[in-house]
Design an enzyme around this catalytic site. Structure first.
Site, PDB file in Angstrom:
ATOM      1  N   GLU A   1     -33.921 -64.410  84.018  1.00 22.86           N
ATOM      2  CA  GLU A   1     -35.412 -63.561  83.526  1.00 22.86           C
ATOM      3  C   GLU A   1     -35.322 -62.355  84.337  1.00 22.86           C
ATOM      4  O   GLU A   1     -34.793 -61.771  85.124  1.00 22.86           O
ATOM      5  CB  GLU A   1     -36.405 -64.608  84.704  1.00 22.86           C
TER       6      GLU A   1
ATOM      7  N   ASP B   1     -26.653 -63.545 101.990  1.00 18.35           N
ATOM      8  CA  ASP B   1     -26.435 -61.989 101.646  1.00 18.35           C
ATOM      9  C   ASP B   1     -27.526 -61.073 101.752  1.00 18.35           C
ATOM     10  O   ASP B   1     -27.808 -60.270 100.575  1.00 18.35           O
ATOM     11  CB  ASP B   1     -25.591 -61.984 100.532  1.00 18.35           C
TER      12      ASP B   1
END
Ligand code: ADP
Length: 292
Positions: A95, A197
């Site tokens: 997306e 992260d």
């Protein structure tokens, strides 16, 4: 190598309605590891990252991470349409989300805390993944200290040895591994779903001002590891931590463990880029040693 966008467009048509006849592929700035593109047919958009064919596993692991966060249902992540190889190039297609809004720190904090409340009894993930471009092993482990010692610090120290980083750094790291348990004498983390992260380049706000996180290195671990990473290369405001604490308690020992968790990312940077990061990692080890 040139990507065959027509082939990719055809493959994405069923999921997205994108028309490969009208497809435009625009390169995007910002990625560290892969080349990113926006595909656009005038009506539909898709976000695509490309890398060499032998990095397909990395994209499969990214998909697994994004889907795990998505299923947890607390924070927005892009929906993945497909991963695969076309000719000799690996791709992940997802997306497209316009990332131009301003982050509401309190909303972000609550959403992240809710994600951290999705948990497991053990530590690890169903697949290994990557941190930067370095492998990140996620072998399921019952004991968090053991997980951090073996699969996080130990793994990076082994890489440091192979990369011929200073023996002083490796010795100090191994010394620290032996006394790790002291940082957990009265604290037992649960296995929270982590982004893994969470530096500033991996979160942003959509047009509604709702936070979106992407490019994860997911595993189940101590929620403090995600918080620490947010403070490593930047700093969320005090509003963030206040709101977070309303939904998820932050233990007093976080101040100390924050350095332990960020040491992993500093070692990874030392292994990837060398130079100043190795010195920074060594200083952090010495600071930790002096405090426990
Ligand atoms: P890399 O894996 O190379 O580090 P990222 O996944 O971080 O690449 O993506 C690169 C940049 O593209 C991000 O910094 C962000 O600005 C933008 N981006 C990431 N995901 C999307 C998305 N689904 N839709 C639109 N833009 C995105």
């Amino acid at each position: 190598a040139e990507m065959n966008w027509q082939t990719l467009g055809d493959l994405l048509f069923a999921d997205t309605g994108i028309q490969s006849r009208r497809l435009q592929a625009t390169p995007l700035q910002g990625g560290n590891i892969n080349q990113a593109y926006r595909l656009d047919d005038g009506r539909h958009r898709v976000f695509v990252k490309l890398n060499r064919g032998d990095r397909l596993e990395m994209f499969n692991a990214e998909q697994a991470g994004l889907e795990t966060i998505r299923n947890c249902g607390s924070i927005r992540v892009p929906e993945v349409y497909a991963t695969g190889c076309i000719a000799d190039q690996a791709f992940i297609a997802m997306e497209y989300i316009e990332l131009s809004g301003k982050i509401n720190e309190a909303q972000f904090a609550l959403a992240l805390a809710a994600m951290h409340n999705c948990n497991q009894q053990r530590f690890g993930f169903d697949c290994d993944n990557t941190i930067g471009s370095t492998a990140q092993p996620n072998t399921w482990t019952d004991n968090w200290v053991e997980f951090w010692r073996h699969y996080r610090l130990g793994f990076q120290l082994e890489l440091a040895r192979k990369n011929n980083l200073e023996p002083q750094l490796i010795d100090a790291g191994e010394g620290l591994c032996e006394i790790l348990h002291r940082l957990f004498s009265d604290y037992q983390p649960q296995g929270s779903l982590l982004h893994g992260d969470l530096w500033q380049g991996n979160y942003a706000a959509d047009n509604f001002g709702q936070v979106v996180i992407y490019d994860p290195a997911c595993y189940f671990g101590d929620h403090e590891a995600d918080l620490a990473m947010m403070e490593l290369f930047g700093h969320p405001g005090e509003r963030f931590f206040e709101a977070y604490r309303d939904a998820f308690d932050i233990n007093d020992g976080y101040r100390l463990r924050r350095d332990l968790y960020n040491l992993y990312h500093l070692l990874n940077h030392a292994n990837l880029f060398g130079g100043g990061y190795a010195a920074q990692a060594l200083r952090m080890m010495q600071k930790l040693r002096s405090q426990v």
